[in-house]
Write a protein that holds these residues in place. Sequence first.
Motif, PDB file in Angstrom:
ATOM      1  N   LEU A  51      54.091  18.307 -16.124  1.00 23.63           N
ATOM      2  CA  LEU A  51      53.623  18.464 -14.897  1.00 23.63           C
ATOM      3  C   LEU A  51      52.461  19.333 -14.370  1.00 23.63           C
ATOM      4  O   LEU A  51      52.428  20.532 -14.952  1.00 23.63           O
ATOM      5  CB  LEU A  51      54.981  18.948 -13.838  1.00 23.63           C
ATOM      6  CG  LEU A  51      54.566  19.052 -12.325  1.00 23.63           C
ATOM      7  CD1 LEU A  51      54.498  17.500 -11.928  1.00 23.63           C
ATOM      8  CD2 LEU A  51      55.645  19.698 -11.500  1.00 23.63           C
ATOM      9  N   VAL A  52      51.306  18.907 -14.251  1.00 25.31           N
ATOM     10  CA  VAL A  52      50.264  19.692 -13.729  1.00 25.31           C
ATOM     11  C   VAL A  52      50.385  20.007 -12.320  1.00 25.31           C
ATOM     12  O   VAL A  52      49.927  19.232 -11.629  1.00 25.31           O
ATOM     13  CB  VAL A  52      48.769  19.134 -14.470  1.00 25.31           C
ATOM     14  CG1 VAL A  52      47.716  20.071 -14.076  1.00 25.31           C
ATOM     15  CG2 VAL A  52      48.922  18.843 -15.758  1.00 25.31           C
ATOM     16  N   PRO A  53      50.348  21.238 -11.954  1.00 29.69           N
ATOM     17  CA  PRO A  53      50.717  21.442 -10.538  1.00 29.69           C
ATOM     18  C   PRO A  53      49.443  21.448  -9.726  1.00 29.69           C
ATOM     19  O   PRO A  53      48.273  21.800 -10.367  1.00 29.69           O
ATOM     20  CB  PRO A  53      51.435  23.067 -10.635  1.00 29.69           C
ATOM     21  CG  PRO A  53      50.663  23.523 -11.551  1.00 29.69           C
ATOM     22  CD  PRO A  53      50.547  22.496 -12.573  1.00 29.69           C
ATOM     23  N   ASP A  54      49.658  20.990  -8.351  1.00 28.21           N
ATOM     24  CA  ASP A  54      48.537  21.103  -7.316  1.00 28.21           C
ATOM     25  C   ASP A  54      47.621  21.985  -7.229  1.00 28.21           C
ATOM     26  O   ASP A  54      46.444  22.008  -7.065  1.00 28.21           O
ATOM     27  CB  ASP A  54      49.365  20.653  -5.819  1.00 28.21           C
ATOM     28  CG  ASP A  54      50.523  21.765  -5.520  1.00 28.21           C
ATOM     29  OD1 ASP A  54      50.938  22.888  -6.384  1.00 28.21           O
ATOM     30  OD2 ASP A  54      51.163  21.534  -4.549  1.00 28.21           O
ATOM     31  N   VAL A  55      48.293  23.367  -7.366  1.00 35.13           N
ATOM     32  CA  VAL A  55      47.162  24.475  -7.249  1.00 35.13           C
ATOM     33  C   VAL A  55      46.367  24.762  -8.144  1.00 35.13           C
ATOM     34  O   VAL A  55      45.204  25.279  -8.076  1.00 35.13           O
ATOM     35  CB  VAL A  55      48.163  25.857  -7.022  1.00 35.13           C
ATOM     36  CG1 VAL A  55      48.802  25.821  -5.772  1.00 35.13           C
ATOM     37  CG2 VAL A  55      49.050  26.004  -8.166  1.00 35.13           C
ATOM     38  N   LEU A  56      46.593  24.052  -9.552  1.00 27.43           N
ATOM     39  CA  LEU A  56      45.433  24.031 -10.402  1.00 27.43           C
ATOM     40  C   LEU A  56      45.034  22.729 -10.327  1.00 27.43           C
ATOM     41  O   LEU A  56      43.519  22.624 -10.367  1.00 27.43           O
ATOM     42  CB  LEU A  56      46.161  24.029 -11.856  1.00 27.43           C
ATOM     43  CG  LEU A  56      45.681  23.680 -13.061  1.00 27.43           C
ATOM     44  CD1 LEU A  56      44.197  24.548 -13.279  1.00 27.43           C
ATOM     45  CD2 LEU A  56      46.477  23.540 -14.364  1.00 27.43           C
ATOM     46  N   ALA A  57      45.414  21.478 -10.074  1.00 24.14           N
ATOM     47  CA  ALA A  57      44.847  20.152 -10.322  1.00 24.14           C
ATOM     48  C   ALA A  57      43.691  19.847  -9.241  1.00 24.14           C
ATOM     49  O   ALA A  57      42.853  19.326  -9.411  1.00 24.14           O
ATOM     50  CB  ALA A  57      46.054  19.299 -10.451  1.00 24.14           C
ATOM     51  N   SER A  58      44.311  20.245  -8.145  1.00 29.18           N
ATOM     52  CA  SER A  58      43.443  19.877  -6.956  1.00 29.18           C
ATOM     53  C   SER A  58      42.339  21.180  -6.512  1.00 29.18           C
ATOM     54  O   SER A  58      42.009  21.224  -5.580  1.00 29.18           O
ATOM     55  CB  SER A  58      44.170  19.434  -5.873  1.00 29.18           C
ATOM     56  OG  SER A  58      44.800  20.715  -5.207  1.00 29.18           O
TER      57      SER A  58
END
Length: 425
Positions: A345-352
């Motif tokens: 799972l690549v989390p939102d705070v990194l991915a976006s």
Amino acid sequence: MAADLGADNQAFDEKHDVLKSTQTVIHKALEKLGYPEEVYELLKEPIRMLTVKIPVRMDDGSVKIFTGYRAQHNDAVGPTKGGIRFHPNVSEKEVKALSIWMTLKCGIVNLPYGGGKGGIICDPREMSFRELEALSRGYVRAISQIVGPTKDIPAPDVFTNSQIMAWMMDEYSRIDEFNSPGFITGKPLVLGGSHGRETATAKGVTICIREAAKKRGINLEGARVVVQGFGNAGSFLSKFMHDAGAKVIGISDAYGALYDPNGLDIDYLLDRRDSFGTVTKLFDNTISNKELLELDCDILVPAAIENQITEENAHNIRAQIVVEAANGPTTLEATQILTDRGILLVPDVLASAGGVTVSYFEWVQNNQGYYWTEEEIDEKLEKVLVQSFENVYNTSETRRVDMRLAAYMVGVRKSAEASRFRGWI
Ligand code: NAD
């Protein structure tokens, strides 16, 4: 109006309180980093939260009073930064959580900002162009005392776009009696916008997908990708995945989802979507968003709204990698289930974080008055995101924590350190 806005949804959101779950992970991250409890006390909520009332004369002659918010999470590192959301479900809690996520994103990609966020409770899909302009200008007048190019710099988010940024920049410039392009990012190019801003979030997500796929030995060529949401983030991402040779087999919007195991015609769908990211209404043969999330695929990208993968459906997710383009699409319970099942799972705070990264480039260009080409922006974004992905991934491996906790550990450290050096804690 939209299918996602019912009372059931609100009760559901109360159960999956995004502020509470953010605070839980911040607490864990600070504990792991060895910070004392007062650091958590400082960072668990925004340092400043403004609620405003915005009267707007509607086209039928009546006056409607809208409620808006601006949250500034922590300004120890520098000015706060974060988008403005126009949506009927905007709430004080959501804006607070979103401002904390912005601090984390800025920390992860190492920008000289703290997090901020704004929102107005409204449904822009039911408003005219003139009403939207009046609302945008009224909001800027209401928050003007606490924002500015060196204080707090807004940007677009859900249901706001470069036209809305242009009205807001113009209103602020009138108040400031100065042309202030650095007041807001996500502007049109002719008003000091940056090349690559519109597609930045999707490009950042694409880089994270590529890096995650490498870690899992998945070849992007022919990989089956499902994207929930076909707005700014989801539609460009689908296009980039398609161009990279992946097969986008499912996409969705608020009204339903489209599925084709042989791959959807993304160029056609891009051409037909409206400015709110709606396209499925044009088709009879749709599936539900619930079915979409559970499709057999290699990569799943939630790019719509919060709380989409929960303990109810996490066991049914069949992707090998989940990359969060949306903010907060996976609950903490679901994060645990996916991690236990070996799903990366690549989390939102990194991915976006691509969006805020190019917003930062826009602000730098406004401040220096010298503008970069799209190639220069892409090159800088690539470097920042690859480095950030590695950083979070390595933290996750060495500290034996999931990627979300690792991202929070990387993201929160800068604000905690800056607050300490300033002598606040
Ligand atoms: P957008 O308004 O352009 O598009 C949103 C999309 O989600 C639309 O296709 C809409 O129909 C769909 N949608 C809405 N409710 C839905 C539901 N219940 N089920 C399925 N689909 C639904 O928004 P965006 O800018 O693409 O943002 C999407 C997500 O990405 C948000 O969580 C946002 O905070 C996050 N994000 C966006 C940016 C950016 O630069 N645009 C940056 C960082 C994070």
